[in-house]
Write a protein that holds these residues in place. Structure first.
Motif, PDB file in Angstrom:
ATOM      1  N   ALA A  39       0.578  -1.214  -0.018  1.00 40.50           N
ATOM      2  CA  ALA A  39      -0.078  -0.001  -0.036  1.00 40.50           C
ATOM      3  C   ALA A  39       0.642   1.433  -0.075  1.00 40.50           C
ATOM      4  O   ALA A  39       0.286   2.485   0.010  1.00 40.50           O
ATOM      5  CB  ALA A  39      -0.942   0.019   1.201  1.00 40.50           C
ATOM      6  N   ASP A  40       2.028   1.206  -0.220  1.00 40.43           N
ATOM      7  CA  ASP A  40       3.180   2.199  -0.288  1.00 40.43           C
ATOM      8  C   ASP A  40       3.385   2.750  -1.484  1.00 40.43           C
ATOM      9  O   ASP A  40       3.673   2.044  -2.533  1.00 40.43           O
ATOM     10  CB  ASP A  40       4.143   2.178   0.956  1.00 40.43           C
ATOM     11  CG  ASP A  40       4.921   0.639   0.564  1.00 40.43           C
ATOM     12  OD1 ASP A  40       4.904   0.287  -0.302  1.00 40.43           O
ATOM     13  OD2 ASP A  40       5.451   0.257   1.733  1.00 40.43           O
ATOM     14  N   ALA A  41       4.410   3.571  -1.491  1.00 41.74           N
ATOM     15  CA  ALA A  41       4.902   4.214  -2.556  1.00 41.74           C
ATOM     16  C   ALA A  41       6.313   3.179  -3.268  1.00 41.74           C
ATOM     17  O   ALA A  41       6.216   3.108  -4.465  1.00 41.74           O
ATOM     18  CB  ALA A  41       5.777   5.708  -2.565  1.00 41.74           C
ATOM     19  N   ALA A  42       6.804   2.482  -2.593  1.00 45.82           N
ATOM     20  CA  ALA A  42       7.765   1.627  -2.711  1.00 45.82           C
ATOM     21  C   ALA A  42       6.804   0.222  -3.663  1.00 45.82           C
ATOM     22  O   ALA A  42       7.493  -0.048  -4.696  1.00 45.82           O
ATOM     23  CB  ALA A  42       8.265   0.728  -1.713  1.00 45.82           C
ATOM     24  N   ALA A  43       6.011  -0.036  -3.050  1.00 39.19           N
ATOM     25  CA  ALA A  43       5.075  -1.043  -3.933  1.00 39.19           C
ATOM     26  C   ALA A  43       4.735  -0.554  -5.263  1.00 39.19           C
ATOM     27  O   ALA A  43       4.819  -1.359  -6.179  1.00 39.19           O
ATOM     28  CB  ALA A  43       3.896  -1.543  -3.250  1.00 39.19           C
ATOM     29  N   ALA A  44       4.120   0.743  -5.326  1.00 34.60           N
ATOM     30  CA  ALA A  44       3.912   1.067  -6.779  1.00 34.60           C
ATOM     31  C   ALA A  44       4.885   1.336  -7.571  1.00 34.60           C
ATOM     32  O   ALA A  44       4.909   1.161  -8.852  1.00 34.60           O
ATOM     33  CB  ALA A  44       3.205   2.466  -6.272  1.00 34.60           C
ATOM     34  N   ALA A  45       6.189   1.629  -7.014  1.00 36.05           N
ATOM     35  CA  ALA A  45       7.515   1.789  -7.969  1.00 36.05           C
ATOM     36  C   ALA A  45       7.606   0.410  -8.459  1.00 36.05           C
ATOM     37  O   ALA A  45       8.253   0.472  -9.656  1.00 36.05           O
ATOM     38  CB  ALA A  45       8.583   2.452  -7.156  1.00 36.05           C
ATOM     39  N   ARG A  46       7.322  -0.508  -8.024  1.00 39.34           N
ATOM     40  CA  ARG A  46       7.733  -1.989  -8.431  1.00 39.34           C
ATOM     41  C   ARG A  46       6.726  -2.469  -9.433  1.00 39.34           C
ATOM     42  O   ARG A  46       7.066  -3.338 -10.237  1.00 39.34           O
ATOM     43  CB  ARG A  46       7.850  -2.919  -7.287  1.00 39.34           C
ATOM     44  CG  ARG A  46       8.881  -2.806  -6.014  1.00 39.34           C
ATOM     45  CD  ARG A  46       9.162  -3.983  -5.277  1.00 39.34           C
ATOM     46  NE  ARG A  46       7.908  -4.227  -4.493  1.00 39.34           N
ATOM     47  CZ  ARG A  46       7.392  -3.840  -3.576  1.00 39.34           C
ATOM     48  NH1 ARG A  46       8.429  -2.840  -2.911  1.00 39.34           N
ATOM     49  NH2 ARG A  46       6.681  -4.130  -2.777  1.00 39.34           N
ATOM     50  N   GLY A  47       5.715  -1.968  -9.450  1.00 41.92           N
ATOM     51  CA  GLY A  47       4.511  -2.379 -10.223  1.00 41.92           C
ATOM     52  C   GLY A  47       4.430  -1.535 -11.594  1.00 41.92           C
ATOM     53  O   GLY A  47       5.069  -0.788 -11.766  1.00 41.92           O
ATOM     54  N   ASP A  48       3.199  -1.624 -12.154  1.00 35.65           N
ATOM     55  CA  ASP A  48       3.089  -1.111 -13.414  1.00 35.65           C
ATOM     56  C   ASP A  48       2.147  -0.115 -13.026  1.00 35.65           C
ATOM     57  O   ASP A  48       0.746  -0.235 -13.025  1.00 35.65           O
ATOM     58  CB  ASP A  48       2.321  -2.143 -14.417  1.00 35.65           C
ATOM     59  CG  ASP A  48       1.986  -1.340 -15.912  1.00 35.65           C
ATOM     60  OD1 ASP A  48       1.899  -0.376 -15.823  1.00 35.65           O
ATOM     61  OD2 ASP A  48       1.900  -2.263 -16.922  1.00 35.65           O
ATOM     62  N   ARG A  49       2.587   1.180 -12.969  1.00 38.00           N
ATOM     63  CA  ARG A  49       1.570   2.333 -12.455  1.00 38.00           C
ATOM     64  C   ARG A  49       0.474   2.472 -13.309  1.00 38.00           C
ATOM     65  O   ARG A  49      -0.795   2.764 -12.893  1.00 38.00           O
ATOM     66  CB  ARG A  49       2.275   3.759 -12.270  1.00 38.00           C
ATOM     67  CG  ARG A  49       3.658   3.375 -11.253  1.00 38.00           C
ATOM     68  CD  ARG A  49       4.237   4.662 -11.044  1.00 38.00           C
ATOM     69  NE  ARG A  49       5.341   4.818  -9.912  1.00 38.00           N
ATOM     70  CZ  ARG A  49       6.024   5.719  -9.561  1.00 38.00           C
ATOM     71  NH1 ARG A  49       5.491   6.817  -9.810  1.00 38.00           N
ATOM     72  NH2 ARG A  49       6.958   5.310  -8.872  1.00 38.00           N
ATOM     73  N   ALA A  50       0.540   2.535 -14.705  1.00 35.51           N
ATOM     74  CA  ALA A  50      -0.572   2.605 -15.615  1.00 35.51           C
ATOM     75  C   ALA A  50      -1.634   1.537 -15.405  1.00 35.51           C
ATOM     76  O   ALA A  50      -2.697   1.868 -15.432  1.00 35.51           O
ATOM     77  CB  ALA A  50       0.055   2.600 -17.268  1.00 35.51           C
ATOM     78  N   ALA A  51      -1.174   0.555 -15.338  1.00 36.11           N
ATOM     79  CA  ALA A  51      -1.947  -0.656 -15.081  1.00 36.11           C
ATOM     80  C   ALA A  51      -3.031  -0.563 -13.717  1.00 36.11           C
ATOM     81  O   ALA A  51      -3.902  -0.705 -13.537  1.00 36.11           O
ATOM     82  CB  ALA A  51      -1.372  -2.015 -15.018  1.00 36.11           C
ATOM     83  N   LEU A  52      -2.164  -0.252 -12.668  1.00 31.18           N
ATOM     84  CA  LEU A  52      -2.842   0.263 -11.268  1.00 31.18           C
ATOM     85  C   LEU A  52      -3.734   1.177 -11.412  1.00 31.18           C
ATOM     86  O   LEU A  52      -4.851   1.257 -11.124  1.00 31.18           O
ATOM     87  CB  LEU A  52      -1.609   0.485 -10.260  1.00 31.18           C
ATOM     88  CG  LEU A  52      -0.900  -0.772 -10.052  1.00 31.18           C
ATOM     89  CD1 LEU A  52       0.161  -0.470  -9.094  1.00 31.18           C
ATOM     90  CD2 LEU A  52      -1.553  -2.038  -9.378  1.00 31.18           C
ATOM     91  N   ALA A  53      -3.473   2.380 -12.170  1.00 28.86           N
ATOM     92  CA  ALA A  53      -4.327   3.258 -12.397  1.00 28.86           C
ATOM     93  C   ALA A  53      -5.556   2.989 -13.202  1.00 28.86           C
ATOM     94  O   ALA A  53      -6.658   3.388 -12.862  1.00 28.86           O
ATOM     95  CB  ALA A  53      -3.731   4.431 -13.024  1.00 28.86           C
ATOM     96  N   GLY A  54      -5.326   2.200 -14.142  1.00 30.96           N
ATOM     97  CA  GLY A  54      -6.563   1.734 -15.119  1.00 30.96           C
ATOM     98  C   GLY A  54      -7.400   0.787 -14.006  1.00 30.96           C
ATOM     99  O   GLY A  54      -8.676   0.739 -14.370  1.00 30.96           O
ATOM    100  N   LEU A  55      -6.866  -0.021 -13.175  1.00 34.39           N
ATOM    101  CA  LEU A  55      -7.672  -0.827 -12.194  1.00 34.39           C
ATOM    102  C   LEU A  55      -8.663  -0.031 -11.601  1.00 34.39           C
ATOM    103  O   LEU A  55      -9.735  -0.208 -11.431  1.00 34.39           O
ATOM    104  CB  LEU A  55      -6.858  -1.803 -11.477  1.00 34.39           C
ATOM    105  CG  LEU A  55      -7.544  -2.276 -10.252  1.00 34.39           C
ATOM    106  CD1 LEU A  55      -8.633  -3.409 -10.891  1.00 34.39           C
ATOM    107  CD2 LEU A  55      -6.389  -3.153  -9.545  1.00 34.39           C
ATOM    108  N   TYR A  56      -7.935   1.068 -10.722  1.00 28.25           N
ATOM    109  CA  TYR A  56      -8.668   1.816 -10.064  1.00 28.25           C
ATOM    110  C   TYR A  56      -9.835   2.705 -10.937  1.00 28.25           C
ATOM    111  O   TYR A  56     -11.256   2.628 -10.294  1.00 28.25           O
ATOM    112  CB  TYR A  56      -7.850   2.867  -9.224  1.00 28.25           C
ATOM    113  CG  TYR A  56      -8.502   3.778  -8.351  1.00 28.25           C
ATOM    114  CD1 TYR A  56      -8.871   3.392  -7.027  1.00 28.25           C
ATOM    115  CD2 TYR A  56      -9.137   4.976  -8.676  1.00 28.25           C
ATOM    116  CE1 TYR A  56      -9.707   4.147  -6.266  1.00 28.25           C
ATOM    117  CE2 TYR A  56      -9.923   5.742  -7.737  1.00 28.25           C
ATOM    118  CZ  TYR A  56      -9.953   5.389  -6.680  1.00 28.25           C
ATOM    119  OH  TYR A  56     -10.949   5.949  -5.581  1.00 28.25           O
TER     120      TYR A  56
END
Length: 460
Positions: free
Chosen positions: A275-292
């Protein structure tokens, strides 16, 4: 059955998206799985996939032969999805058994029809005097008159022989009755008894709470560039701090399509692996934004801005900033003693187990104070702090600040939030339907001598 095996395998490895695809496959095949559709509807709803959930619950209703209990569950799911009118249509022909009557009454209360809700709940408690949740809902609707209040207090004095959660709800309701009568010592005793019994069922884990707060800023260096015009507007703060009033103000704006305690960020965090910025940095930010965005669209459609006032957003602002950098954040702050007392006396159905003990409240509030200070410094003008006392004392000035922060044009609706007829499902459902006033200030004063354990722990 291949899709069912795929679903089981996806669940075993924690693959949310794979599980959703498997549910969609079962629906497309019109799989003959009977009562299992109920579990799939619950799972899809937990995953934020409202379309899948509603399709699965329809299969469950069909498999049950249209049984009343199944249709009632369909109505509850529709209400959770924000389809209140559809839920009311499903409930209308189902008769008047206690469970259906309670569902109908709570739907009326959430929709703002307090008179109808009160009448239905008074009838229900007269027929089912040990329906603790109905007593609590009736107290929330302000509908326990002298005679009914005397009856409830008598039942509580006699032990209120009901299952634990029903008894806890009744104890809380009796505290409300005593509070309205001005018997503050007896009211505090009732609220304390309810909290003690609830705490035995759902103890708070201070260590986990502390660890969650400590990890919130992991990986955060500097705020991402953003416009504050993103679709989501995040509102956070302690429960009972005024977050529902802020939501009511914002959703009264013509550009804002809805809001609520959406709990969608947990799904983004699940896919991100944290749930933190470190996790977001490891992931696909565009995909995560698309999911939300997909999850928002499931609930509200593709248009309009949305207020997300999910619990524990304070622990996920690193993820928000990294994945949804255009989203403004509003943090509401209230007098600590008033907020602590309001939390202690409120019956939270889920979570907020820290609210069941005055020492735990002090510990949790201290963690949130620290997080607020750190996030305010880290996010700069992305985060607007709204003081509840200032809001109710000078609402016009604070509402203007709020609209400007969220990039919303000036219009009259937000300045008359009590006229906003949206559904409200929190404990503030009655308060936010009244004109903004100072009735929430100083509410702890009659209980001050009982609150020393909180004051001492919070000062320490």
């Amino acid at each position: 059955m291949a899709s069912l095996d795929i679903l089981k395998a996806a669940l075993a490895r924690g693959d949310r998206a794979g599980a959703n695809r498997a549910i969609a496959g079962l629906l497309a095949a019109d799989a003959p799985i009977g009562q299992a559709w109920r579990s799939l509807a619950t799972l899809a709803m937990h995953h934020g996939e409202i379309d899948l959930a509603l399709a699965a619950i329809e299969r469950f209703v069909a498999a049950s032969g249209g049984a009343v209990a199944a249709r009632r569950e369909q109505a509850v799911l529709l209400a959770r999805a924000g389809r209140l009118e559809a839920a009311a249509r499903v409930l209308a022909p189902l008769g008047d058994d206690p469970a259906t009557a309670f569902a109908r009454a709570t739907l009326a209360l959430d929709s703002g029809d307090v008179a109808a809700a009160g009448a239905q709940l008074r009838d229900l408690v007269s027929r089912e005097p040990l329906a603790g949740a109905a007593w609590l809902a009736l107290e929330a609707a302000g509908g326990i008159d002298t005679a009914l209040g005397d009856r409830l207090l008598g039942l509580v004095a006699d032990g209120f022989r009901a299952p634990p959660m029903a008894r806890i709800a009744a104890l809380n309701a009796s505290g409300g009755v005593l509070h309205r009568r001005g018997d503050h010592d007896a009211a505090f005793a009732a609220f304390s008894s309810a909290a003690a019994e609830h705490r035995r069922i759902a103890p708070h884990d201070r260590a986990a709470d502390t660890a969650s707060a400590a990890a919130a800023l992991n990986g955060f260096a500097a705020p991402a560039a953003g416009t504050r015009a993103g679709r989501a507007i995040f509102v956070t703060g302690l429960p009972r701090s005024g977050t529902t009033l802020i939501e009511q103000i914002l959703t009264a704006h013509s550009a804002v399509a809805g809001g609520g305690e959406l709990n969608l960020l947990r799904l983004v965090a699940q896919d991100a692996g944290g749930a933190d910025a470190a996790a977001a940095a490891r992931g696909d930010r565009a995909a995560l934004a698309g999911l939300y965005d997909h999850l928002l669209t499931q609930r509200f459609g593709p248009a309009g801005r949305i207020v997300d006032k999910s619990l524990n957003v304070s622990r996920m602002l690193g993820l928000v900033d990294a994945v949804l950098p255009d989203s403004p954040v509003v943090w509401v702050r209230r007098d600590p003693l008033d907020c602590a007392w309001s939390c202690f006396r409120t019956h939270f159905d889920k979570g907020a187990h820290w609210s069941l003990d005055l020492g735990d409240i002090a510990h949790h509030m201290t963690l949130e104070d620290t997080l607020h200070a750190r996030w305010a410094a880290a996010l700069g003008d992305k985060l607007l702090t709204v003081d509840y006392a200032a809001l109710v004392t000078d609402p016009a000035a604070q509402i203007a600040r709020l609209l400007a922060h969220c990039g919303l044009a000036e219009e009259s609706g937000p300045y008359a939030p009590h006229a906003n007829r949206r559904a409200v499902t929190t404990a503030s459902t009655l308060q936010v339907r009244q004109p903004i006033g100072r009735f929430g200030l100083g509410v702890a004063a009659p209980y001050r001598r009982h609150l020393d354990p909180f004051v001492d722990a919070y000062r320490a």
